[in-house]
Every structure is written in structure tokens, then in C-alpha cells.
Design a protein around this motif. Sequence first.
Motif, PDB file in Angstrom:
ATOM      1  N   LEU A  20       3.451   6.115  -6.628  1.00  0.00           N
ATOM      2  CA  LEU A  20       3.660   5.861  -5.207  1.00  0.00           C
ATOM      3  C   LEU A  20       3.503   7.187  -4.473  1.00  0.00           C
ATOM      4  O   LEU A  20       4.465   7.903  -4.225  1.00  0.00           O
ATOM      5  CB  LEU A  20       5.049   5.259  -4.961  1.00  0.00           C
ATOM      6  N   GLY A  21       2.241   7.536  -4.131  1.00  0.00           N
ATOM      7  CA  GLY A  21       1.960   8.850  -3.565  1.00  0.00           C
ATOM      8  C   GLY A  21       2.436   9.026  -2.141  1.00  0.00           C
ATOM      9  O   GLY A  21       2.722  10.135  -1.716  1.00  0.00           O
ATOM     10  N   GLY A  22       2.491   7.942  -1.345  1.00  0.00           N
ATOM     11  CA  GLY A  22       2.927   8.059   0.039  1.00  0.00           C
ATOM     12  C   GLY A  22       4.303   7.456   0.210  1.00  0.00           C
ATOM     13  O   GLY A  22       5.283   7.952  -0.322  1.00  0.00           O
ATOM     14  N   HIS A  23       4.400   6.331   0.954  1.00  0.00           N
ATOM     15  CA  HIS A  23       5.650   5.594   1.051  1.00  0.00           C
ATOM     16  C   HIS A  23       5.314   4.112   1.071  1.00  0.00           C
ATOM     17  O   HIS A  23       4.146   3.738   1.005  1.00  0.00           O
ATOM     18  CB  HIS A  23       6.454   6.022   2.281  1.00  0.00           C
TER      19      HIS A  23
ATOM     20  N   SER B  95      -0.252   7.602   5.444  1.00  0.00           N
ATOM     21  CA  SER B  95       1.164   7.923   5.293  1.00  0.00           C
ATOM     22  C   SER B  95       1.396   9.373   5.688  1.00  0.00           C
ATOM     23  O   SER B  95       0.808  10.292   5.115  1.00  0.00           O
ATOM     24  CB  SER B  95       1.595   7.709   3.837  1.00  0.00           C
ATOM     25  N   LEU B  96       2.286   9.571   6.679  1.00  0.00           N
ATOM     26  CA  LEU B  96       2.521  10.913   7.212  1.00  0.00           C
ATOM     27  C   LEU B  96       4.009  11.166   7.423  1.00  0.00           C
ATOM     28  O   LEU B  96       4.802  10.226   7.563  1.00  0.00           O
ATOM     29  CB  LEU B  96       1.785  11.087   8.544  1.00  0.00           C
TER      30      LEU B  96
ATOM     31  N   PHE C 272       0.847  -1.190   0.000  1.00  0.00           N
ATOM     32  CA  PHE C 272       0.000   0.000   0.000  1.00  0.00           C
ATOM     33  C   PHE C 272       0.888   1.248   0.000  1.00  0.00           C
ATOM     34  O   PHE C 272       2.113   1.154   0.104  1.00  0.00           O
ATOM     35  CB  PHE C 272      -0.899   0.003   1.234  1.00  0.00           C
ATOM     36  N   THR C 273       0.264   2.408  -0.125  1.00  0.00           N
ATOM     37  CA  THR C 273       1.016   3.660  -0.125  1.00  0.00           C
ATOM     38  C   THR C 273       0.678   4.549   1.059  1.00  0.00           C
ATOM     39  O   THR C 273       1.349   5.545   1.287  1.00  0.00           O
ATOM     40  CB  THR C 273       0.751   4.458  -1.418  1.00  0.00           C
ATOM     41  N   GLY C 274      -0.379   4.215   1.797  1.00  0.00           N
ATOM     42  CA  GLY C 274      -0.779   5.064   2.908  1.00  0.00           C
ATOM     43  C   GLY C 274      -1.600   6.261   2.482  1.00  0.00           C
ATOM     44  O   GLY C 274      -1.807   7.194   3.262  1.00  0.00           O
ATOM     45  N   ILE C 275      -2.088   6.253   1.234  1.00  0.00           N
ATOM     46  CA  ILE C 275      -2.976   7.310   0.755  1.00  0.00           C
ATOM     47  C   ILE C 275      -4.401   6.761   0.835  1.00  0.00           C
ATOM     48  O   ILE C 275      -4.819   5.958  -0.009  1.00  0.00           O
ATOM     49  CB  ILE C 275      -2.642   7.730  -0.681  1.00  0.00           C
TER      50      ILE C 275
END
Length: 210
Positions: free
Chosen positions: A93-96, A144-145, A2-5
Motif C-alpha cells: 500500500l504505497g499511498g493511502h 495520493s499526496l 486504489f492507492t493513489g500511486i
Amino acid sequence: MFTGIVEELGEVVAVEQLEDASRFRLRGPVVTEGARHGDSIAVNGVCLTVVEFGDGEFTADVMAETLKRSSLGALEVGSRVNLERPMAVGGRLGGHIVQGHVDGTGTILDREPSEHWEIVRVGLPAQLARYVVEKGSITVDGVSLTVVEVGDDWFTISLIPTTLALTTLGIKQSGDPVNLEVDVIAKYVERLLGPNGPSTGPTDGQENVK
């Protein structure tokens, strides 16, 4: 992966307590679009497997190990949850990098609102503190932060209006638990550099010859 978005703010519509597990039915029209049996969906950052689906809802079984390591056991009918489908190959990959494997739970300590964003301080277990660094990435309830500040047993995150409006982090109160997933790369580096890391013996196909 996942990306966390977070894609959707879903809702728990049913909870069935089993002998050593729980079965959740959750509403999420966006994440169930095109869903199939066996697909993965992250619920508050926990990777769960779709057992049944239909009419914008899906069912997932949660084992005792997951209930022990995450805050999913505190969910009840009406609870809001963050939902995300796995990253599509070739997508952005918008987050991490997020695995959906929760490392532990933290606690919202306090919130400091301002005109355009909100600073939230989160307490974290001692065993996770070494993986959290200023300006590093962390996943809180599947979001994701970027870490703003770090203390011995806490860290802060800055939440923009979009995150406050579209995720559960906008309604969490002081004392509420949150799922935490630290950066998996940091854990691998620690393992490789630790006393049980890789052998320092011959490399590149070379062997000791006596």
C-alpha cells in the motif's frame, strides 16, 4: 480499491457525447496489460469500468452523476490523464486507501516552483474543508499526496520531480479543475460521531429487561 500511486500518464483518444452520459476511449498500454471486460481503472482518480479494450486502449462509459461530481466532463481528445489499476491483494500500500469515488472538484490557485520541488495551492469546496488536515492524506486527480498547509478554503501540496514528470499535476495551470477525494476514514468517523451515529443502547448481546 486504489492507492493513489499513478502507474501511467495516459491520453484521451476519443470522446462520444451520449444523451445523459459520455463514452471515453483512452490510451494506456500499461494499465490495459492483462485487462478484462468489467475491470476497474482509475482515470484522474475516478473509478471507471472497462467496457472494451485492445491495442493498448480501453473504453469506459461515464454516467451523468460522475460527470457532475468530477472534472471528467472537461476532458477532450488529446487530454492527458492519470491512470491506475486497482491494488492487488497482498501488494504494498504505497499511498493511502483510495476508493476512486470523487467527493468534488477543486481548482489550482497558484504554483510556487523551487529548485527540487513545487508547492501547489488548491482551492476546495467548503463542504470538504473539514476533512482536510495538515500532514493528512488527500487524493488530487488520483494522486495520493500529503497536505502541507491548510486554509479555510484551500490547502497546499508539495510535488517532487517524479510526480511532476509522471502525472498531470506537472502540466496543470492556475484555474484548472482537479478531482478531490478526501480520506474515507474521516467521513466514517464523522458519521459515527454525528447525531445519527450508532445507538447508545445495550451492547454485547444485552437487552433491556423491564
